[in-house]
Design an enzyme around this catalytic site. Structure first.
Site, short mmCIF file in Angstrom:
data_model
loop_
_atom_site.label_atom_id
_atom_site.label_comp_id
_atom_site.label_asym_id
_atom_site.label_seq_id
_atom_site.Cartn_x
_atom_site.Cartn_y
_atom_site.Cartn_z
N MET A 175 -0.09 -58.01 -32.16
CA MET A 175 -0.18 -58.64 -33.40
C MET A 175 0.97 -58.95 -33.88
O MET A 175 1.22 -60.20 -35.07
CB MET A 175 -0.48 -56.80 -34.04
CG MET A 175 -1.45 -56.90 -35.59
SD MET A 175 -2.73 -58.47 -35.35
CE MET A 175 -4.32 -57.51 -35.00
N PHE B 26 18.83 -21.83 -36.46
CA PHE B 26 17.80 -22.53 -34.97
C PHE B 26 16.99 -22.51 -34.99
O PHE B 26 15.86 -21.81 -35.43
CB PHE B 26 18.46 -21.63 -33.66
CG PHE B 26 18.21 -22.50 -32.80
CD1 PHE B 26 19.05 -24.22 -32.23
CD2 PHE B 26 17.30 -22.32 -31.08
CE1 PHE B 26 18.75 -24.37 -30.80
CE2 PHE B 26 16.74 -22.95 -30.52
CZ PHE B 26 17.00 -24.46 -30.28
N GLN B 27 16.53 -24.28 -35.18
CA GLN B 27 14.83 -24.28 -35.35
C GLN B 27 14.65 -24.37 -36.07
O GLN B 27 13.01 -24.84 -36.17
CB GLN B 27 13.98 -24.48 -33.61
CG GLN B 27 14.78 -24.69 -32.18
CD GLN B 27 14.23 -24.52 -31.38
OE1 GLN B 27 13.15 -23.83 -31.09
NE2 GLN B 27 14.50 -26.35 -30.28
N GLU C 234 4.92 -33.28 -28.56
CA GLU C 234 4.12 -32.42 -29.87
C GLU C 234 2.96 -33.96 -29.99
O GLU C 234 1.57 -33.62 -30.81
CB GLU C 234 4.77 -31.74 -30.67
CG GLU C 234 4.96 -30.18 -30.68
CD GLU C 234 6.39 -30.32 -29.81
OE1 GLU C 234 6.70 -32.04 -29.50
OE2 GLU C 234 7.35 -28.95 -28.99
N LYS D 36 8.31 -15.83 -37.12
CA LYS D 36 8.03 -14.96 -35.63
C LYS D 36 7.57 -13.34 -35.75
O LYS D 36 7.35 -12.24 -35.47
CB LYS D 36 9.39 -15.38 -35.34
CG LYS D 36 9.19 -15.30 -33.81
CD LYS D 36 10.87 -15.08 -33.03
CE LYS D 36 10.68 -15.16 -31.38
NZ LYS D 36 11.31 -15.73 -30.63
#
Lengths: 196, 595
Positions: B510, B147-148, B85, B197
């Protein structure tokens, strides 16, 4: 060695109380999105109050912070940047009329044993709140500035205060500005799309 | 005649009747469309209404209904399945920055949403218009540790311009319209819409109306005429003006106005890394880069000018160094659309709170034609000093290991300065910006404010998808490349013809440079033992080559650009090279070091 961005300003400015008054839409999470602006700069919120405003559907937050003027100004602008904030105002102590409301709960037995308590509370302008007759406590209510409400608490504490609670500061500005006029200005603003 | 005309009339009547019937049919068809779609279909239809054709995303449980709706719209919208993602949002950022349009990405709930967080923060600080749509667990499960499930609204609150959780599908068209308006208007930024959902599955009547007004949001402040007059007066009376331009010029699409403005008044102009490419690098009034690794002239002259004109920039600490010793001698005009930036870091004597294009348009007729040749000459002298002490050896080394700057120079020459240059974060980023000869606006895509390593590869994919006709070159360090190299899989699947140039010094360069200069060469965990990048590219069927010797560089660059597909070129460069000039952190811009 890196210096703080605001070092220069803080030297010339003193820490003091500021009242920030915010008008916003009544949307979920608004309080959180406002308070994280203070969290980010590690500014402690001295008091906070949320309520309706005189305009239906518009919420008013009253927040007191202790900081320096330049930081307060920056914070207010960042609050105003939040999409659902209608307007945000910064006030010095002398630019607002303000009060806090406090409740002091004391056992009736204590009150009977120490009749001078009523003298103390009436000297401070506190009133007895109406409760059920069988209730074992007396509740005093007082409206005033934080310091004076705190002073009454200090004087009552030797006798035993069962509970004390105080509201956040609520404040109205001394300015002549009307919120309804402000709302009209916002509604009619031409700053929603780019100029032709 | 009469018969003829009456028959014509009749047939016209018939035609009109038919038209009326057709119109009625159209209306009823439209009404038909208006009716009964799922929340998920409403999401896709809303995106189509906003003209969105490209979405970067990754499916998962809580966003499956939206993906199911997407399946039915494949002929109208192009969904790019990224490999993480973070890749989706950086690609959307690259897309937005290259095109000026709003980038869109999809992710599922929980880890899908939290994987967006770095990119959201990046887009916020670099004012990039992004709409993120995340799936969320069903509304009855909110707050139950389902869940999630994660509270992405609270997580994203400090790093989004606006966010909203939809639990009722009726809100979807209105909220998406609002999201696009907020993301792209004023100072752009990322918006997150979290859709439960159950709302995705709910049936609603679809009707779309674009948003162009929110009473609590005023994205285009109008500068007062008085401020414009005061600014013009300061400009007309200045003998040593210096203009600083930033991302605001590009966002406002004000490149032409900027050019007209500086040419009319003859003002030396310097850029922040986000403003780069708004004015051609070789324009005679372009005096170079500001800040920590910027050019010598604009840094030291900041403390010698009598007027600073800041256009669409925010005086970031990497630009200003020590604020107490920054341009104290100068008056400051700050042209900026975001009122909260005024007086945030630098006090503005005149603040023009406005879109940069509008402000410049108003100022141009009020400023006197002028030149500041003597003043400009001082910048040229500084450039010469810098060139002799730094640039010459960086750009044209004759011996020793390959240098990043010579690679950038050769690629700049090969692309005629017209590629979209995407950079990651670190030494190579500074080198690419310093030495690529930009000749087109919107050609610099980098993670400026946030400094997100791993940004470049996915951002380059997004940029190429936005501008397939333009050459897209991504300069990436060996460290940053390994942060998001999974997106090679996206390149393998969708074949965007990006040219990936890994400038490999086998160090986190760097950080190593700082360790050398400020931590007594204690190289604490900056050495990288790297994998075989060519073998990795081969694994993704991406053509590639590795250069270690100077004599092979030209040929390999040529081969990369003449290959009509994605390409990975690894160039092994000097291990312990440093980027100079440098304003050490927290020091004054006057203390810029050339070595």
């Amino acid at each position: 060695m890196g210096k703080s961005l605001y070092t220069d300003n803080s030297n010339s400015e003193t820490m003091r109380n500021f009242t920030i008054s915010i008008l916003s839409e009544n949307s979920i999470g608004m309080l959180h999105s406002i308070t994280i602006i203070f969290t980010r700069r590690k500014i402690n919120i001295e008091s906070i109050n949320a309520s309706d405003s005189e305009v239906p559907g518009v919420y008013r937050y009253t927040i007191v912070i202790k900081t320096i003027r330049s930081t307060a100004e920056k914070v207010v602008k960042q609050i105003e940047k939040l999409i659902d904030v209608l307007s945000s105002f910064l006030y010095e102590e002398d630019q607002v009329h303000y009060q806090e409301f406090s409740l002091y709960k004391i056992s009736k037995k204590v009150l009977v044993a120490h009749p001078e308590i009523e003298k103390i509370t009436s000297e401070h302008g506190a009133k007895i709140m109406l409760t059920e007759p069988e209730y074992e406590f007396v509740i005093f209510e007082k409206t005033g500035h934080r310091e004076s409400n705190r002073k009454l608490l200090n004087e009552l504490q030797p006798y035993g205060v069962s509970e004390f609670v105080s509201s956040g500061r609520i404040a109205v500005s001394k300015s002549k500005r009307e919120t309804t006029t402000l709302m009209e200005q916002l509604e009619n603003s031409k700053c929603n799309v780019i100029e032709a | 005649m009469d018969i003829l005309s009456s028959s014509i009339e009749q047939s016209t009547d018939l035609l009109n009747q038919n038209e009326n019937i057709n119109q009625e049919i159209n209306i009823s068809v439209k009404n038909e469309i208006k009716k009964k779609v799922t929340g998920s279909e409403a999401v896709i239809m809303s995106l189509l209404e906003e003209g969105i054709q490209t979405i970067f995303g990754y499916p998962g449980g809580a966003i499956m209904p939206i993906y199911d709706a997407l399946y039915g719209f494949q002929d109208q919208v192009n969904h790019i399945l990224v490999r993480h993602e973070q890749g989706a949002i950086h690609a959307a950022q690259g897309f937005a920055r290259a095109s000026g349009k709003t980038g869109v990405c999809f992710a599922t709930s929980g880890p899908g949403a939290t994987n967006l967080v770095t990119g959201i923060a990046d887009a916020q600080i670099d004012s990039t218009p992004i709409v993120c749509i995340t799936g969320q667990v069903s509304s009855h499960l909110l707050g139950t540790d389902a869940f999630q499930e994660t509270d992405i609204i609270s997580i994203s609150m400090p790093i989004t311009k606006w966010s909203y959780q939809v639990t009722n599908a009726e809100e979807i068209p209105r909220i998406i319209a609002k999201a696009f308006y907020i993301a792209a208007s004023g100072r752009p930024g990322p918006v997150l819409i979290d859709i439960t959902k159950d709302a995705q599955n709910q049936i609603i009547d679809f009707e779309y109306k674009k948003c162009d007004k929110i009473r609590s949001y005023h994205p285009y402040p109008i500068a007062s005429d008085q401020d414009i007059e005061r600014a013009a007066e300061l400009i007309n009376n200045s003998t040593k003006p210096l203009l600083l331009f930033g991302h605001g010029v590009i966002i406002a699409n004000a490149q032409e106005e900027l050019k007209t403005f500086v040419e009319k008044a003859g003002i030396p102009s310097a850029w922040t890394i986000m403003g780069l490419s708004a004015l051609d690098t070789d324009h005679p009034l372009n005096v170079g880069m500001l800040g920590m690794h910027g050019n010598y002239g604009p840094n030291i002259k900041t403390n010698e000018c009598d007027l600073l004109i800041a256009v669409g920039m925010r005086f970031d600490d990497r630009v200003t160094g020590d604020l107490n010793r920054y341009a104290n001698q100068a008056k400051v005009i700050h042209i900026e659309i975001d009122p909260s930036e005024i007086n945030k870091n630098i006090h503005a004597d005149v603040a023009i709170i406005s879109d940069a294009k509008i402000a410049l348009k108003k100022l141009i007729p009020k400023i006197n034609p002028n030149n500041h040749n003597e003043w400009l000459e001082e910048f040229k002298k500084c450039s010469q000093i810098e060139y002799d002490k730094v640039n010459k050896n960086e750009l044209y080394p004759e011996k020793g290991e390959l240098k990043m700057a010579e690679v950038v120079r050769k690629i700049s020459e090969r692309t005629n300065g017209k590629a979209i240059v995407v950079t990651d974060v670190g030494q190579h980023q500074m080198i690419a910006m310093r030495y690529y000869n930009y000749k087109k606006p919107r050609s610099n895509i980098t993670s400026g404010g946030f400094g997100t390593m791993g940004f470049a590869l996915p951002a380059a994919i997004g940029a190429k998808m936005a501008c397939p006709e333009r050459e897209v070159v991504a300069f990436i360090g060996d460290g940053g490349f390994q942060m998001t190299l999974q997106e090679l899989g996206t390149i393998f699947q969708y074949k965007p013809k990006v040219k990936i140039v890994i400038l490999n010094n086998n160090f986190l360069g760097m950080v190593r440079q700082w360790q050398q200069l400020f931590f007594e060469k204690r190289y604490s965990f900056t050495t990288m033992v790297n994998p075989d990048f060519i073998a990795i590219a081969r694994g993704f069927s991406i053509q590639s080559a590795k250069v270690t010797e100077r004599e092979n560089l030209d040929a390999e660059i040529e081969k990369m650009f003449s290959t009509d597909e994605a390409y990975l070129l690894e160039v092994v460069v000097e291990k312990e090279d440093n980027v100079f000039p440098m304003v050490p952190s927290g020091e004054s811009v006057s203390n810029i070091r050339l070595s």
